[in-house]
Design a protein around this motif. Structure first.
Motif, PDB file in Angstrom:
ATOM      1  N   LEU A 175       0.881  -1.115  -0.185  1.00 29.44           N
ATOM      2  CA  LEU A 175       0.002   0.033  -0.011  1.00 29.44           C
ATOM      3  C   LEU A 175       0.780   1.260  -0.058  1.00 29.44           C
ATOM      4  N   ALA A 176       0.447   2.005  -0.767  1.00 31.26           N
ATOM      5  CA  ALA A 176       1.110   3.417  -0.790  1.00 31.26           C
ATOM      6  C   ALA A 176      -0.006   4.561  -0.623  1.00 31.26           C
ATOM      7  N   PHE A 177       0.127   5.364   0.574  1.00 35.60           N
ATOM      8  CA  PHE A 177      -0.563   6.320   0.854  1.00 35.60           C
ATOM      9  C   PHE A 177       0.105   7.315   1.852  1.00 35.60           C
ATOM     10  N   HIS A 178      -0.138   8.701   1.561  1.00 37.06           N
ATOM     11  CA  HIS A 178       0.250   9.825   2.413  1.00 37.06           C
ATOM     12  C   HIS A 178      -0.786  10.749   2.309  1.00 37.06           C
ATOM     13  N   GLN A 179      -1.194  11.443   3.212  1.00 37.49           N
ATOM     14  CA  GLN A 179      -2.128  12.653   3.138  1.00 37.49           C
ATOM     15  C   GLN A 179      -1.859  13.791   2.208  1.00 37.49           C
ATOM     16  N   SER A 226      13.310 -12.011  -2.134  1.00 37.06           N
ATOM     17  CA  SER A 226      12.497 -11.722  -1.407  1.00 37.06           C
ATOM     18  C   SER A 226      11.948 -10.290  -1.188  1.00 37.06           C
ATOM     19  N   PHE A 227      10.424 -10.084  -1.345  1.00 34.94           N
ATOM     20  CA  PHE A 227       9.966  -8.748  -1.367  1.00 34.94           C
ATOM     21  C   PHE A 227       9.283  -8.601  -0.037  1.00 34.94           C
ATOM     22  N   THR A 228      10.057  -8.536   0.983  1.00 36.17           N
ATOM     23  CA  THR A 228       9.713  -8.505   2.543  1.00 36.17           C
ATOM     24  C   THR A 228       9.475  -6.698   2.956  1.00 36.17           C
ATOM     25  N   ALA A 229       8.508  -6.667   3.973  1.00 39.93           N
ATOM     26  CA  ALA A 229       8.464  -5.419   4.588  1.00 39.93           C
ATOM     27  C   ALA A 229       8.514  -4.243   3.992  1.00 39.93           C
ATOM     28  N   GLY A 230       7.340  -4.355   2.859  1.00 41.86           N
ATOM     29  CA  GLY A 230       7.286  -3.147   2.010  1.00 41.86           C
ATOM     30  C   GLY A 230       6.992  -1.868   2.698  1.00 41.86           C
ATOM     31  N   VAL A 231       7.718  -0.742   2.563  1.00 48.65           N
ATOM     32  CA  VAL A 231       7.311   0.498   2.960  1.00 48.65           C
ATOM     33  C   VAL A 231       7.330   1.631   2.278  1.00 48.65           C
ATOM     34  N   TYR A 232       6.213   2.377   2.370  1.00 49.54           N
ATOM     35  CA  TYR A 232       6.136   3.665   1.640  1.00 49.54           C
ATOM     36  C   TYR A 232       6.928   4.894   2.122  1.00 49.54           C
ATOM     37  N   TRP A 233       7.590   5.495   1.406  1.00 52.03           N
ATOM     38  CA  TRP A 233       8.391   6.657   2.003  1.00 52.03           C
ATOM     39  C   TRP A 233       8.788   7.369   0.804  1.00 52.03           C
ATOM     40  N   GLN A 235       7.480   9.159  -1.822  1.00 49.59           N
ATOM     41  CA  GLN A 235       6.939   8.660  -3.060  1.00 49.59           C
ATOM     42  C   GLN A 235       7.302   7.625  -3.614  1.00 49.59           C
ATOM     43  N   ALA A 236       7.699   6.303  -2.846  1.00 51.35           N
ATOM     44  CA  ALA A 236       8.426   5.316  -3.188  1.00 51.35           C
ATOM     45  C   ALA A 236       8.135   3.981  -2.401  1.00 51.35           C
ATOM     46  N   ILE A 237       8.147   2.879  -2.957  1.00 50.94           N
ATOM     47  CA  ILE A 237       7.933   1.824  -2.163  1.00 50.94           C
ATOM     48  C   ILE A 237       9.231   1.106  -1.969  1.00 50.94           C
ATOM     49  N   TYR A 238       9.821   0.742  -0.653  1.00 52.60           N
ATOM     50  CA  TYR A 238      11.084   0.168  -0.437  1.00 52.60           C
ATOM     51  C   TYR A 238      10.698  -1.263   0.022  1.00 52.60           C
ATOM     52  N   TRP A 239      11.887  -2.029  -0.238  1.00 49.51           N
ATOM     53  CA  TRP A 239      11.719  -3.424   0.558  1.00 49.51           C
ATOM     54  C   TRP A 239      12.938  -3.332   1.253  1.00 49.51           C
ATOM     55  N   ALA A 240      12.836  -4.182   2.502  1.00 49.48           N
ATOM     56  CA  ALA A 240      13.940  -4.551   3.326  1.00 49.48           C
ATOM     57  C   ALA A 240      14.990  -5.028   2.603  1.00 49.48           C
ATOM     58  N   PRO A 241      16.125  -4.401   2.737  1.00 47.67           N
ATOM     59  CA  PRO A 241      17.370  -4.862   1.863  1.00 47.67           C
ATOM     60  C   PRO A 241      17.751  -6.530   2.054  1.00 47.67           C
ATOM     61  N   SER A 242      17.115  -7.443   1.725  1.00 46.53           N
ATOM     62  CA  SER A 242      17.333  -8.797   1.867  1.00 46.53           C
ATOM     63  C   SER A 242      17.924  -9.614   0.816  1.00 46.53           C
ATOM     64  N   CYS A 243      18.225  -8.842  -0.241  1.00 45.72           N
ATOM     65  CA  CYS A 243      18.759  -9.759  -1.452  1.00 45.72           C
ATOM     66  C   CYS A 243      20.327  -8.839  -1.846  1.00 45.72           C
ATOM     67  N   GLY A 281      11.832   0.433   8.665  1.00 48.55           N
ATOM     68  CA  GLY A 281      10.230   1.059   8.483  1.00 48.55           C
ATOM     69  C   GLY A 281      10.539   2.663   8.419  1.00 48.55           C
ATOM     70  N   GLU A 282       9.415   3.359   8.340  1.00 47.93           N
ATOM     71  CA  GLU A 282       9.225   4.660   8.310  1.00 47.93           C
ATOM     72  C   GLU A 282       8.303   5.327   9.567  1.00 47.93           C
ATOM     73  N   CYS A 283       8.864   6.581   9.903  1.00 47.84           N
ATOM     74  CA  CYS A 283       8.153   7.200  11.026  1.00 47.84           C
ATOM     75  C   CYS A 283       8.520   8.766  10.904  1.00 47.84           C
ATOM     76  N   ARG A 284       7.257   9.504  10.806  1.00 47.67           N
ATOM     77  CA  ARG A 284       7.004  10.992  10.710  1.00 47.67           C
ATOM     78  C   ARG A 284       8.258  11.554   9.701  1.00 47.67           C
ATOM     79  N   GLY A 285       8.091  10.897   8.369  1.00 49.43           N
ATOM     80  CA  GLY A 285       8.866  11.345   7.300  1.00 49.43           C
ATOM     81  C   GLY A 285      10.169  10.778   7.307  1.00 49.43           C
ATOM     82  N   HIS A 286      10.657  10.006   8.279  1.00 49.24           N
ATOM     83  CA  HIS A 286      12.239   9.354   8.266  1.00 49.24           C
ATOM     84  C   HIS A 286      12.061   7.758   7.875  1.00 49.24           C
ATOM     85  N   LEU A 287      13.068   7.424   7.234  1.00 45.33           N
ATOM     86  CA  LEU A 287      13.173   5.885   6.623  1.00 45.33           C
ATOM     87  C   LEU A 287      14.237   5.474   7.582  1.00 45.33           C
ATOM     88  N   HIS A 288      14.130   4.437   8.367  1.00 40.02           N
ATOM     89  CA  HIS A 288      14.968   3.711   9.393  1.00 40.02           C
ATOM     90  C   HIS A 288      15.148   2.444   8.898  1.00 40.02           C
TER      91      HIS A 288
END
Length: 411
Positions: A175-179, A226-233, A235-243, A281-288
């Motif tokens: 899912l990609a969504f931001h206000q 593996s396409f795991t832990a999809g995170v929207y941040w 304007q992009a979808i990121y996957w946990a760097p598992s490959c 993951g992402e929190c308040r505009g920061h990707l961690h």
């Protein structure tokens, strides 16, 4: 966290007093200037109501048609959602509040917003909306939903075009969504272009058009990718760097880009094929991204990396030492049989939550056997916030942890 109950009561009493004064004055045909101002000035009402917790906002929608229209308008929801409130997270549909002293009401008791004979589970959380799907059954028969647990609004996502041949090869749904930068949510699907081939295709569903679109972007990847832990941040979808070749998908240009890794991780070989970070993951505009900075299972020293806003790389935002936790919670220590490696620690980083107003309020949520711990990243204080004993057995994967964010956004 601030106790909002007294604050809510004060604001509610002020509103009721001023509105009652306004009504009484108008009945006497002698309205006072202050009462008229409160009763007729939408901007003033907005500034008062935006300070209330979301439960009160939902209650005040029933005051009148005018208030319902005012509180449902995009202008108000954007203003209200500008500083996201994150009161807790979900573990396998179980709500875990972050503040043990001021526990928030669970947004739901069970995911029964829609009748699904296979049950419903959470797939992903994205800025207040949840992507859910059928809990049981084959991938080809699963239904997908977008659900706002705050307002209880939901929508059924149409099936991915292509029939069973496509749906049985789905490898990722996100899912990609931001206000502000993505107000009309999108669902991204990755599936094989053809069965038994390593060529993948991307399809995008937009709530604005109500249709799926096949992206021109295709890519090759080994079947075990593996396409795991999809995170929207950003304007992009990121996957946990598992490959070996981690990447992210830019939605505005519909292109895959190479995801850089933290220098220390790549130079030390920490990311080997199939490895995943402790947290992504992402929190308040920061990707961690969270990893052990020495890659030693016998140490509890972690690096919290943050992605630069231009996607060019990472920097260490926090260095965390969890060495005090085993002293307080010895159940997280386990023994090895080999004398050269006598023990290891069992823990999981469930979330990294940036402070709502102050950097000093930033904390990490850590799962240990039977418990959930809140660890402050600045003063290194910690406390148990939830008891998982007799509720959840064993470890839980990244796909079973989802943050709850309150949002009034509608779709």
């Amino acid at each position: 966290m601030v106790n909002t109950r007294a604050k809510t009561k004060r604001i509610r009493n002020t509103l009721q007093l001023r509105i009652s004064k306004s009504k009484g004055s108008m009945a006497d045909h002698q309205p006072t200037m202050s009462a008229t101002l409160v009763a007729s000035n939408d901007d003033l009402i907005t500034q008062i109501l935006r300070r209330l917790p979301v439960t009160s906002i939902l209650q005040f929608k029933s005051v009148s048609k005018h208030w319902r229209s005012l509180l449902s308008h995009r202008r108000f929801t954007l203003l209200y959602d500008r500083l996201p409130v994150t009161p807790g997270l979900f573990l396998r549909n179980i709500y875990v509040p972050f503040d043990e002293e001021n526990r928030s009401t669970p947004p739901f008791r069970s995911l029964d917003f829609c009748l699904d004979l296979c049950g419903i589970r959470i797939v992903q959380s994205c800025n207040g909306l949840l992507l859910c799907c059928s809990d049981r059954g084959h991938m080809r028969a699963r239904k997908y939903y977008v659900f706002n647990p705050t307002t209880k609004q939901f929508a059924i996502v149409p099936s991915v075009p292509g029939g069973m041949d496509v749906r049985k090869t789905i490898r990722f749904m996100g899912l990609a969504f931001h206000q502000t930068d993505c107000p009309h949510y999108k669902v991204i699907c990755i599936h094989r272009a053809k069965p038994d081939e390593d060529l993948f295709q991307i399809q995008i569903y937009s709530s604005e058009t109500g249709k799926w679109k096949i992206s021109d972007q295709t890519f090759s990847a080994p079947y075990y990718t593996s396409f795991t832990a999809g995170v929207y941040w950003n304007q992009a979808i990121y996957w946990a760097p598992s490959c070996i070749n981690p990447s992210y998908f830019k939605l505005d240009v519909e292109q895959l880009q190479k995801l850089p890794l933290p220098m220390q991780v790549t130079s030390s070989g920490g990311y080997q094929e199939g490895a995943i970070p402790h947290y992504f993951g992402e929190c308040r505009g920061h990707l961690h991204l969270v990893e052990r900075h020495d890659h030693d299972e016998n140490r509890l020293n972690l690096n919290v990396y943050e992605m630069k806003s231009d996607h060019s790389g990472w920097f260490v935002k926090y260095q965390v030492e969890l060495d005090e936790l085993p002293l307080a919670y010895p159940e997280m220590m386990h023994s090895y049989l080999h004398p050269s490696n006598p023990y290891y620690y069992e823990f999981q980083v469930l979330d990294v939550v940036r402070g709502e107003e102050k950097e000093e309020e930033t904390f990490m949520v850590v799962g240990i056997p039977g418990k959930v711990i809140r660890f402050n990243l600045k003063d290194k204080s910690f406390k148990q916030i939830f008891d998982l004993t007799n509720i959840i057995y064993g470890r839980f994967g990244h796909s079973e942890v989802h943050r709850y964010i309150q949002t009034l956004s509608s779709f």
